[in-house]
Design an enzyme around this catalytic site. Structure first.
Site, PDB file in Angstrom:
ATOM      1  N   HIS A 183       0.882  -1.230  -0.220  1.00 26.17           N
ATOM      2  CA  HIS A 183       0.204  -0.695   0.200  1.00 26.17           C
ATOM      3  C   HIS A 183       0.800   1.208   0.403  1.00 26.17           C
ATOM      4  O   HIS A 183       0.803   2.434  -0.488  1.00 26.17           O
ATOM      5  CB  HIS A 183      -1.537  -0.135   1.187  1.00 26.17           C
ATOM      6  CG  HIS A 183      -2.016  -0.989   0.740  1.00 26.17           C
ATOM      7  ND1 HIS A 183      -2.869  -1.674   1.874  1.00 26.17           N
ATOM      8  CD2 HIS A 183      -2.314  -1.906  -0.030  1.00 26.17           C
ATOM      9  CE1 HIS A 183      -3.493  -2.328   1.998  1.00 26.17           C
ATOM     10  NE2 HIS A 183      -3.044  -2.674   0.217  1.00 26.17           N
TER      11      HIS A 183
ATOM     12  N   HIS B 197      -7.924  -8.344  -7.817  1.00 23.83           N
ATOM     13  CA  HIS B 197      -8.315  -8.446  -6.986  1.00 23.83           C
ATOM     14  C   HIS B 197      -8.578  -8.391  -5.273  1.00 23.83           C
ATOM     15  O   HIS B 197      -7.613  -7.705  -4.533  1.00 23.83           O
ATOM     16  CB  HIS B 197      -6.747 -10.128  -6.390  1.00 23.83           C
ATOM     17  CG  HIS B 197      -7.116 -10.417  -8.133  1.00 23.83           C
ATOM     18  ND1 HIS B 197      -6.199 -10.450  -8.749  1.00 23.83           N
ATOM     19  CD2 HIS B 197      -6.999 -12.194  -7.796  1.00 23.83           C
ATOM     20  CE1 HIS B 197      -6.088 -11.044  -9.727  1.00 23.83           C
ATOM     21  NE2 HIS B 197      -6.840 -12.480  -9.420  1.00 23.83           N
TER      22      HIS B 197
ATOM     23  N   SER C  28      -6.686  -1.920  -0.505  1.00 21.79           N
ATOM     24  CA  SER C  28      -5.276  -1.372  -2.128  1.00 21.79           C
ATOM     25  C   SER C  28      -6.767  -0.313  -2.433  1.00 21.79           C
ATOM     26  O   SER C  28      -7.397   0.567  -2.728  1.00 21.79           O
ATOM     27  CB  SER C  28      -5.339  -2.422  -3.291  1.00 21.79           C
ATOM     28  OG  SER C  28      -6.423  -3.473  -2.994  1.00 21.79           O
TER      29      SER C  28
ATOM     30  N   GLU D 132     -13.610  -8.901  -6.606  1.00 29.05           N
ATOM     31  CA  GLU D 132     -12.913  -9.539  -6.703  1.00 29.05           C
ATOM     32  C   GLU D 132     -14.636 -10.834  -6.884  1.00 29.05           C
ATOM     33  O   GLU D 132     -15.571 -10.847  -6.902  1.00 29.05           O
ATOM     34  CB  GLU D 132     -13.654  -8.804  -4.875  1.00 29.05           C
ATOM     35  CG  GLU D 132     -14.114  -9.852  -2.969  1.00 29.05           C
ATOM     36  CD  GLU D 132     -12.681 -10.264  -3.851  1.00 29.05           C
ATOM     37  OE1 GLU D 132     -11.965 -10.090  -3.269  1.00 29.05           O
ATOM     38  OE2 GLU D 132     -12.886 -11.971  -3.399  1.00 29.05           O
TER      39      GLU D 132
ATOM     40  N   ASP E 270     -14.365 -12.539 -12.351  1.00 24.00           N
ATOM     41  CA  ASP E 270     -12.396 -12.866 -12.298  1.00 24.00           C
ATOM     42  C   ASP E 270     -11.411 -11.632 -12.563  1.00 24.00           C
ATOM     43  O   ASP E 270     -12.056 -11.270 -13.442  1.00 24.00           O
ATOM     44  CB  ASP E 270     -12.035 -14.302 -13.138  1.00 24.00           C
ATOM     45  CG  ASP E 270     -10.587 -14.683 -12.936  1.00 24.00           C
ATOM     46  OD1 ASP E 270     -10.193 -14.470 -12.369  1.00 24.00           O
ATOM     47  OD2 ASP E 270     -10.363 -14.857 -14.544  1.00 24.00           O
ATOM     48  N   GLY E 271     -10.777 -11.724 -11.586  1.00 23.87           N
ATOM     49  CA  GLY E 271      -9.474 -10.526 -12.370  1.00 23.87           C
ATOM     50  C   GLY E 271      -9.223 -10.357 -13.647  1.00 23.87           C
ATOM     51  O   GLY E 271      -8.642  -9.283 -13.617  1.00 23.87           O
TER      52      GLY E 271
ATOM     53  N   ASP F  21      -3.479  -8.410  -7.319  1.00 21.52           N
ATOM     54  CA  ASP F  21      -2.917  -8.570  -6.125  1.00 21.52           C
ATOM     55  C   ASP F  21      -3.248  -9.842  -5.468  1.00 21.52           C
ATOM     56  O   ASP F  21      -4.694 -10.144  -5.115  1.00 21.52           O
ATOM     57  CB  ASP F  21      -3.326  -7.515  -5.506  1.00 21.52           C
ATOM     58  CG  ASP F  21      -2.553  -8.156  -3.774  1.00 21.52           C
ATOM     59  OD1 ASP F  21      -2.087  -8.990  -3.321  1.00 21.52           O
ATOM     60  OD2 ASP F  21      -3.620  -7.497  -2.778  1.00 21.52           O
TER      61      ASP F  21
HETATM   62  N1  SAM Z   1      -5.719  -6.225  -3.180  1.00 23.37           N
HETATM   63  C1  SAM Z   1      -5.916  -6.790  -1.224  1.00 23.37           C
HETATM   64  C2  SAM Z   1      -5.845  -5.519  -0.970  1.00 23.37           C
HETATM   65  O1  SAM Z   1      -3.994  -5.146  -0.927  1.00 23.37           O
HETATM   66  O2  SAM Z   1      -6.599  -5.008   0.448  1.00 23.37           O
HETATM   67  C3  SAM Z   1      -6.413  -7.586  -0.938  1.00 23.37           C
HETATM   68  C4  SAM Z   1      -6.426  -8.903  -2.162  1.00 23.37           C
HETATM   69  S1  SAM Z   1      -6.519 -10.324  -1.103  1.00 23.37           S
HETATM   70  C5  SAM Z   1      -4.493 -10.316  -1.215  1.00 23.37           C
HETATM   71  C6  SAM Z   1      -6.670 -10.909  -2.916  1.00 23.37           C
HETATM   72  C7  SAM Z   1      -8.677 -11.341  -3.215  1.00 23.37           C
HETATM   73  O3  SAM Z   1      -8.692 -11.962  -4.237  1.00 23.37           O
HETATM   74  C8  SAM Z   1      -9.059 -11.931  -2.452  1.00 23.37           C
HETATM   75  O4  SAM Z   1     -10.277 -10.876  -1.413  1.00 23.37           O
HETATM   76  C9  SAM Z   1      -9.641 -13.066  -2.757  1.00 23.37           C
HETATM   77  O5  SAM Z   1     -10.999 -13.550  -2.525  1.00 23.37           O
HETATM   78  C10 SAM Z   1      -9.359 -12.193  -4.572  1.00 23.37           C
HETATM   79  N2  SAM Z   1      -9.732 -13.188  -5.176  1.00 23.37           N
HETATM   80  C11 SAM Z   1      -9.074 -15.317  -5.979  1.00 23.37           C
HETATM   81  N3  SAM Z   1      -9.507 -15.069  -6.874  1.00 23.37           N
HETATM   82  C12 SAM Z   1      -9.990 -14.041  -7.734  1.00 23.37           C
HETATM   83  C13 SAM Z   1      -9.727 -13.902  -8.628  1.00 23.37           C
HETATM   84  N4  SAM Z   1      -9.780 -14.992 -10.019  1.00 23.37           N
HETATM   85  N5  SAM Z   1     -10.220 -12.948  -9.656  1.00 23.37           N
HETATM   86  C14 SAM Z   1     -10.892 -11.847  -8.679  1.00 23.37           C
HETATM   87  N6  SAM Z   1     -10.032 -11.797  -6.998  1.00 23.37           N
HETATM   88  C15 SAM Z   1      -9.847 -13.279  -6.539  1.00 23.37           C
END
Ligand code: SAM
Length: 300
Positions: A29, A52, A120, A138, A163-164, A184
């Protein structure tokens, strides 16, 4: 909120909730804040895309509670907890802590208490200008719902439960023709690096000038090296920053983490180089901790 399910099967045990505000979040961050500010040196608006995104914000008083009622060691004291009351702080860290304070204030924390932590999406949102826009992806339905709720009253923010990597293809290039993308993922699967490399390829094909920031954990050096090797094939300027909180041979599982920045904005290298030693000094847990920054693919 758009919800698409059944696209593919994924194990989704990861909850960012338990890790909110830990050392990896602080590292990510602080650098994200620097990246957003660097993008904003130009007046033209941009898209901030968080592939993500997580829940957006976290209540630190419950991050150690497990679903079965037991509790686990909270991670934030060794992260934001080490900076929160520290003074004086160098400008980049003071800027970041100030943002976390603003988030606490707007979520109703009283006094000087550290009660909430911005994910984030909120780090970026607190910096957004009227000409900028945010898109958040998400996949986990409950976290996507919480994220949607967090930003329901915010203009210029869209939340999608998709999906991201799909979001990346759908949203680039944006109308603004400028984009900062944070990738992320949770790294639940060993194939995550493969997915990231594919995602980077998709993004650069659609928008060669996109600024892509990819966070990754360092558990084994070889895996990070393989990732770097694959990224070199894109022949796109790439800067890497890594923070180690323990030495390579330490028993600590996640010994460090990195942020790869493709197409890094002007002047960001110097800013990252200045803040990294400050982060290492404050966040390391064992001798051998360090931080470094280098060009994986130099600028021409
Ligand atoms: N970026 C966030 C932050 O810095 O506050 C933290 C993200 S965390 C490391 C990863 C997130 O991705 C989780 O909330 C998880 O549920 C989500 N996730 C998992 N697979 C995903 C996908 N294929 N596409 C989008 N989100 C996904």
């Amino acid at each position: 909120m758009t919800v698409r399910t059944g696209l593919f099967k994924l194990s989704m045990n990861y909850r960012h909730h338990y890790h909110a505000g830990n050392y990896a979040d602080v590292f990510k961050h602080v650098l994200l804040l620097q990246l957003v500010r660097a993008m904003q040196r130009k007046d033209k608006g941009m898209l901030y895309l968080d592939t993500h995104a997580g829940r957006g914000g976290y209540d630190l008083s419950v991050t150690s509670l497990l679903p079965d009622g037991r509790s686990r060691e909270p991670e934030f004291p060794a992260g934001i907890g080490r900076l929160w009351a520290a003074a004086p702080l160098p400008p980049a860290l003071a800027d970041y802590v100030d943002l976390v304070r603003r988030f606490n204030d707007r979520h109703g924390a009283t006094g000087s208490e550290l009660k909430f932590y911005p994910g984030s999406p909120w780090i970026a949102k607190l910096l957004l200008r009227p000409q900028d826009r945010m898109a958040l992806c998400e996949l986990r339905p409950d976290d996507a719902e919480a994220l949607d709720f967090e930003f329901a009253r915010e203009s210029r923010v869209t939340v999608q439960a998709i999906d991201g990597y799909t979001g990346l293809k759908a949203m680039l290039p944006p109308l603004e023709k400028r984009a900062l993308v944070l990738i992320d993922p949770p790294f639940e699967s060993k194939a995550e690096f493969v997915g990231i490399v594919r995602g980077i390829g998709d993004a650069l094909r659609r928008m060669p000038s996109a600024v892509l920031a990819v966070w990754y954990p360092i558990t084994e050096r070889a895996r990070a090296d393989e990732f770097h090797y694959a990224v070199r094939t894109f022949a796109t300027p790439a800067l890497v920053a890594e923070l180690m909180i323990a030495g390579e041979s330490s028993a600590v599982r996640m010994k460090g983490c990195g942020l790869l920045v493709l197409n890094p904005p002007w002047k960001i290298e110097a800013e990252i180089r200045e803040v990294l030693p400050e982060l290492a000094e404050r966040l390391m847990v064992e001798a051998g901790g360090a931080a470094r920054c280098w060009w994986l693919v130099p600028e021409q």
